[in-house]
Write an enzyme that holds these catalytic residues in place. Structure first.
Site, PDB file in Angstrom:
ATOM      1  N   LYS A 195       0.859  -1.182   0.000  1.00 47.15           N
ATOM      2  CA  LYS A 195       0.000   0.000   0.000  1.00 47.15           C
ATOM      3  C   LYS A 195       0.893   1.230   0.000  1.00 47.15           C
ATOM      4  O   LYS A 195       1.671   1.448   0.934  1.00 47.15           O
ATOM      5  CB  LYS A 195      -0.901  -0.007   1.229  1.00 47.15           C
ATOM      6  CG  LYS A 195      -1.777   1.241   1.305  1.00 47.15           C
ATOM      7  CD  LYS A 195      -2.762   1.171   2.454  1.00 47.15           C
ATOM      8  CE  LYS A 195      -3.610   2.431   2.498  1.00 47.15           C
ATOM      9  NZ  LYS A 195      -4.561   2.405   3.612  1.00 47.15           N
ATOM     10  N   LYS A 248      -1.980  -1.523  -3.926  1.00 50.50           N
ATOM     11  CA  LYS A 248      -2.883  -0.384  -3.871  1.00 50.50           C
ATOM     12  C   LYS A 248      -2.117   0.915  -3.912  1.00 50.50           C
ATOM     13  O   LYS A 248      -1.163   1.039  -3.169  1.00 50.50           O
ATOM     14  CB  LYS A 248      -3.667  -0.483  -2.551  1.00 50.50           C
ATOM     15  CG  LYS A 248      -4.590   0.681  -2.294  1.00 50.50           C
ATOM     16  CD  LYS A 248      -5.194   0.544  -0.932  1.00 50.50           C
ATOM     17  CE  LYS A 248      -6.016   1.790  -0.659  1.00 50.50           C
ATOM     18  NZ  LYS A 248      -6.565   1.810   0.653  1.00 50.50           N
TER      19      LYS A 248
HETATM   20  C1  PBG Z   1      -7.241   3.705   5.335  1.00 54.16           C
HETATM   21  C2  PBG Z   1      -7.605   3.421   3.928  1.00 54.16           C
HETATM   22  C3  PBG Z   1      -7.477   4.304   2.872  1.00 54.16           C
HETATM   23  C4  PBG Z   1      -8.030   3.681   1.755  1.00 54.16           C
HETATM   24  C5  PBG Z   1      -8.438   2.416   2.152  1.00 54.16           C
HETATM   25  N1  PBG Z   1      -8.145   2.268   3.508  1.00 54.16           N
HETATM   26  C6  PBG Z   1      -7.005   5.687   2.849  1.00 54.16           C
HETATM   27  C7  PBG Z   1      -5.659   6.012   3.355  1.00 54.16           C
HETATM   28  O1  PBG Z   1      -4.784   5.169   3.536  1.00 54.16           O
HETATM   29  O2  PBG Z   1      -5.482   7.200   3.584  1.00 54.16           O
HETATM   30  C8  PBG Z   1      -8.148   4.298   0.404  1.00 54.16           C
HETATM   31  C9  PBG Z   1      -9.177   3.752  -0.497  1.00 54.16           C
HETATM   32  C10 PBG Z   1      -9.500   4.616  -1.656  1.00 54.16           C
HETATM   33  O3  PBG Z   1      -8.895   5.679  -1.891  1.00 54.16           O
HETATM   34  O4  PBG Z   1     -10.401   4.219  -2.411  1.00 54.16           O
HETATM   35  N2  PBG Z   1      -6.628   2.799   6.062  1.00 54.16           N
END
Ligand code: PBG
Length: 323
Positions: A195, A248
């Site tokens: 991520k 992601k």
């Molecule tokens: C938070 C989380 C995020 C997303 C999924 N879980 C945002 C972040 O890390 O700030 C993003 C999902 C999206 O943008 O569709 N743990």
């Protein structure tokens, strides 16, 4: 062989010919639809930053989940949010929390649907960070204990898969241990392994009310420049007990999906995030591109790169286009 023996256009001469040699096929079975749930009853609140998506209370979410299942989509991914924020994000493991209630209600009404829950603290802490803050730093190990509590509460509610998105070191081990200790041997873990600290989460933070109150997430999420670290992160998560790993966002990181596919033999999920959703929607709204074609081309590219599972806000649109 070269021209004119070789003319690649011979295989593009008719729709049937093109169908015959068509390689990457998106299937509704590949899709996961993310859903937002908050405390309350009777709520369906359109999300301003993500037109087409809404925030539901646990009761109204069941109707939506039914809709999703009737389109043939196999799974939903639930995100919670709350107005009861505190230092440790304690509402996240409340057995009567909105996510826990929603899981129970969906598993009762639509048992065939796979329910995945996002495991994180950012919508529950008063700082908006994915971990608890001590002396202006995110405390890794303490956060892992809390993440295990959240994951366990989701499993107790009936979640099929828990999906930690916090990016703390060691969290998969903590979660796996908590699940095993409490006899949740069949609860799978889908880890947000690779991520990245991305600009493409913007619209989501508004949806989940999870914008960090100070700083950013760069001390825990991956640097977009680092593909080797992403591989390292994925292999550690598999070692610690992840059943599915995730990359992601999807589009700026197709090479990471591809590399992960070559290297690992567990299912790979890719998250087509909120910013990617809004790029297509905004451009389609102004007539700059054709929405449906752009959606299918995008999903195709993610699958071609090697993803088995695609988490996307376009899941319902794609399911309709596929039938
Ligand atoms: C938070 C989380 C995020 C997303 C999924 N879980 C945002 C972040 O890390 O700030 C993003 C999902 C999206 O943008 O569709 N743990």
């Amino acid at each position: 062989m070269s021209f004119p023996q070789n003319r690649l256009r011979r295989l593009r001469t008719s729709p049937a010919m093109r169908r015959l040699v068509h390689q990457t096929r998106i299937d509704v079975d590949d899709l996961v639809y993310p859903l937002f749930v908050k405390d309350g009853a009777g709520l369906v609140e359109p999300i301003k930053s993500m037109p087409g998506c809404s925030r539901f209370s646990p009761d109204t979410l069941v109707t939506e989940a039914n809709d999703v299942a009737s389109l043939g989509i196999p799974a939903v991914l639930l995100f919670g949010s709350t107005s009861k924020k505190d230092k440790t994000g304690s509402a996240a493991w409340d057995e009567d929390g909105s996510v826990q209630q929603a899981v129970k209600a969906i598993k009762k009404a639509v048992p065939q649907l796979v329910v995945i829950t996002d495991v994180c603290l950012c919508s529950y802490t008063d700082t908006g960070h994915c971990g608890i803050v001590k002396d202006d730093r995110i405390d890794n190990d303490e956060t892992c204990h809390l993440l295990a509590k959240i994951a366990l509460s989701h499993a107790q509610a009936g979640a099929d898969i828990v999906a930690p998105s916090d990016m703390m070191d060691g969290r998969i081990e903590f979660i796996r241990e908590a699940l095993e200790k409490n006899a949740f041997h069949e609860t799978a873990i889908m880890s947000y392994s690779a991520k990245f600290a991305s600009a493409f989460y913007g619209p989501f933070r508004d949806a989940a009310d999870s914008t960090p109150a100070f700083g950013d997430r760069k001390s825990y999420q991956l640097d977009p420049a680092n593909d080797r670290q992403a591989m390292n992160q994925i292999s550690l998560d598999i070692e610690q007990g992840a059943d599915i790993v995730m990359v992601k966002p999807a589009l700026p990181f197709l090479d990471i999906i591809y590399r992960a596919r070559q290297r690992f033999d567990v299912p790979i999920a890719a998250y087509n995030v909120s910013g990617e959703y809004m790029m297509i929607n905004s451009a389609a709204d102004t007539g700059s591109l054709e929405r449906d074609a752009a959606i299918m081309e995008t999903l195709c590219s993610i699958k071609r790169a090697g993803a088995d599972i695609i988490i996307t806000y376009f899941a319902k649109s794609a399911a309709k286009l596929l039938t």
